[in-house]
Design a protein around this motif. Structure first.
Motif, PDB file in Angstrom:
ATOM      1  N   SER A  94       0.829  -1.194   0.000  1.00  0.00           N
ATOM      2  CA  SER A  94       0.000   0.000   0.000  1.00  0.00           C
ATOM      3  C   SER A  94       0.870   1.254   0.000  1.00  0.00           C
ATOM      4  CB  SER A  94      -0.893   0.004   1.250  1.00  0.00           C
ATOM      5  OG  SER A  94      -0.090   0.054   2.431  1.00  0.00           O
ATOM      6  N   TRP A  95       0.239   2.395  -0.261  1.00  0.00           N
ATOM      7  CA  TRP A  95       1.002   3.643  -0.295  1.00  0.00           C
ATOM      8  C   TRP A  95       1.686   3.902   1.040  1.00  0.00           C
ATOM      9  CZ3 TRP A  95       0.723   8.192   2.507  1.00  0.00           C
ATOM     10  CH2 TRP A  95       1.481   9.249   2.008  1.00  0.00           C
ATOM     11  N   SER A 143       0.363  -2.114   4.597  1.00  0.00           N
ATOM     12  CA  SER A 143      -0.269  -3.335   4.108  1.00  0.00           C
ATOM     13  C   SER A 143       0.543  -3.931   2.970  1.00  0.00           C
ATOM     14  CB  SER A 143      -1.688  -3.027   3.618  1.00  0.00           C
ATOM     15  OG  SER A 143      -2.301  -4.183   3.095  1.00  0.00           O
ATOM     16  N   THR A 144       0.873  -5.196   3.103  1.00  0.00           N
ATOM     17  CA  THR A 144       1.573  -5.916   2.044  1.00  0.00           C
ATOM     18  C   THR A 144       0.825  -7.209   1.739  1.00  0.00           C
ATOM     19  OG1 THR A 144       3.006  -7.014   3.653  1.00  0.00           O
ATOM     20  CG2 THR A 144       3.847  -4.999   2.629  1.00  0.00           C
ATOM     21  N   THR A 172      10.513  -9.897   0.083  1.00  0.00           N
ATOM     22  CA  THR A 172       9.992  -8.793   0.883  1.00  0.00           C
ATOM     23  C   THR A 172       9.850  -7.557   0.009  1.00  0.00           C
ATOM     24  OG1 THR A 172      11.077  -9.642   2.874  1.00  0.00           O
ATOM     25  CG2 THR A 172      10.342  -7.350   2.913  1.00  0.00           C
ATOM     26  N   ILE A 173       8.666  -6.980   0.007  1.00  0.00           N
ATOM     27  CA  ILE A 173       8.429  -5.748  -0.720  1.00  0.00           C
ATOM     28  C   ILE A 173       8.469  -4.586   0.265  1.00  0.00           C
ATOM     29  CG2 ILE A 173       5.903  -5.905  -0.517  1.00  0.00           C
ATOM     30  CD1 ILE A 173       5.764  -4.691  -3.366  1.00  0.00           C
ATOM     31  N   ALA A 214      -3.552  -3.321  -2.124  1.00  0.00           N
ATOM     32  CA  ALA A 214      -2.524  -4.316  -2.424  1.00  0.00           C
ATOM     33  C   ALA A 214      -3.152  -5.682  -2.667  1.00  0.00           C
ATOM     34  CB  ALA A 214      -1.512  -4.377  -1.279  1.00  0.00           C
ATOM     35  N   GLN A 215      -4.150  -6.021  -1.888  1.00  0.00           N
ATOM     36  CA  GLN A 215      -4.773  -7.335  -2.033  1.00  0.00           C
ATOM     37  C   GLN A 215      -5.530  -7.443  -3.345  1.00  0.00           C
ATOM     38  OE1 GLN A 215      -7.153  -8.532   1.300  1.00  0.00           O
ATOM     39  NE2 GLN A 215      -7.347 -10.624   0.595  1.00  0.00           N
ATOM     40  N   ILE A 216      -6.221  -6.401  -3.739  1.00  0.00           N
ATOM     41  CA  ILE A 216      -6.967  -6.437  -4.999  1.00  0.00           C
ATOM     42  C   ILE A 216      -6.011  -6.497  -6.169  1.00  0.00           C
ATOM     43  CG2 ILE A 216      -8.564  -5.193  -6.492  1.00  0.00           C
ATOM     44  CD1 ILE A 216      -9.837  -6.476  -4.033  1.00  0.00           C
ATOM     45  N   MET A 217      -4.906  -5.794  -6.088  1.00  0.00           N
ATOM     46  CA  MET A 217      -3.894  -5.869  -7.143  1.00  0.00           C
ATOM     47  C   MET A 217      -3.428  -7.310  -7.296  1.00  0.00           C
ATOM     48  SD  MET A 217      -0.113  -4.100  -7.378  1.00  0.00           S
ATOM     49  CE  MET A 217      -0.416  -2.548  -8.188  1.00  0.00           C
ATOM     50  N   GLY A 218      -3.381  -8.014  -6.192  1.00  0.00           N
ATOM     51  CA  GLY A 218      -2.925  -9.393  -6.227  1.00  0.00           C
ATOM     52  C   GLY A 218      -3.867 -10.361  -6.916  1.00  0.00           C
TER      53      GLY A 218
END
Length: 129
Positions: free
Chosen positions: A54-55, A59-60, A71-72, A106-110
């Motif tokens: 997330s920005w 949240s990752t 790791t991001i 982040a989750q939706i991008m996934g």
């Protein structure tokens, strides 16, 4: 002009580590908050999600295949996102793409890569056995 400039990647032996970087430039990235992520595409396969953040960085989200190894992270002052890749496996070999998404988590991008607003040009990661 908005763009994502990637660096890092290369050839590494199995068990080794690499770090990818993605620097965002352009007015839109300094004006709006973007979720950032990484995808990868192996030869003959579809592009798949790897990780997103997330920005705020709070949240990752990771693909199951890389959890515990990758790791991001991000540095908003530099508008740069990183992917630290440890314990690399030959099956991690792929072209890795940075992605930016203005409106989604982040989750939706996934789960849906089709809403990504910007893509980097890709960088090759090769893991030898």
């Amino acid at each position: 002009q908005a763009q994502l400039v990637q660096s890092g990647g290369g050839l590494v032996q199995a068990g080794g580590s690499l770090r990818l970087s993605c620097a965002a430039s352009g007015r839109t990235f300094s004006s709006y908050s973007y979720t950032m992520g990484w995808f990868r595409q192996a030869p003959g396969k579809e592009r798949e999600f790897v990780a997103a953040i997330s920005w705020s960085g709070d949240s990752t989200y990771y693909a199951d295949s890389v959890k515990g190894r990758f790791t991001i992270s991000r540095d908003n002052a530099k508008i740069t996102v990183y992917l630290q890749m440890n314990s690399l496996k030959p099956e991690d070999t792929a072209v890795y793409y940075c992605a930016a998404d203005r409106f989604r988590s982040a989750q939706i991008m996934g789960v849906d890569k089709n809403g990504v607003d910007y893509w980097g040009r890709g960088t090759l990661v090769t893991v030898s056995s």
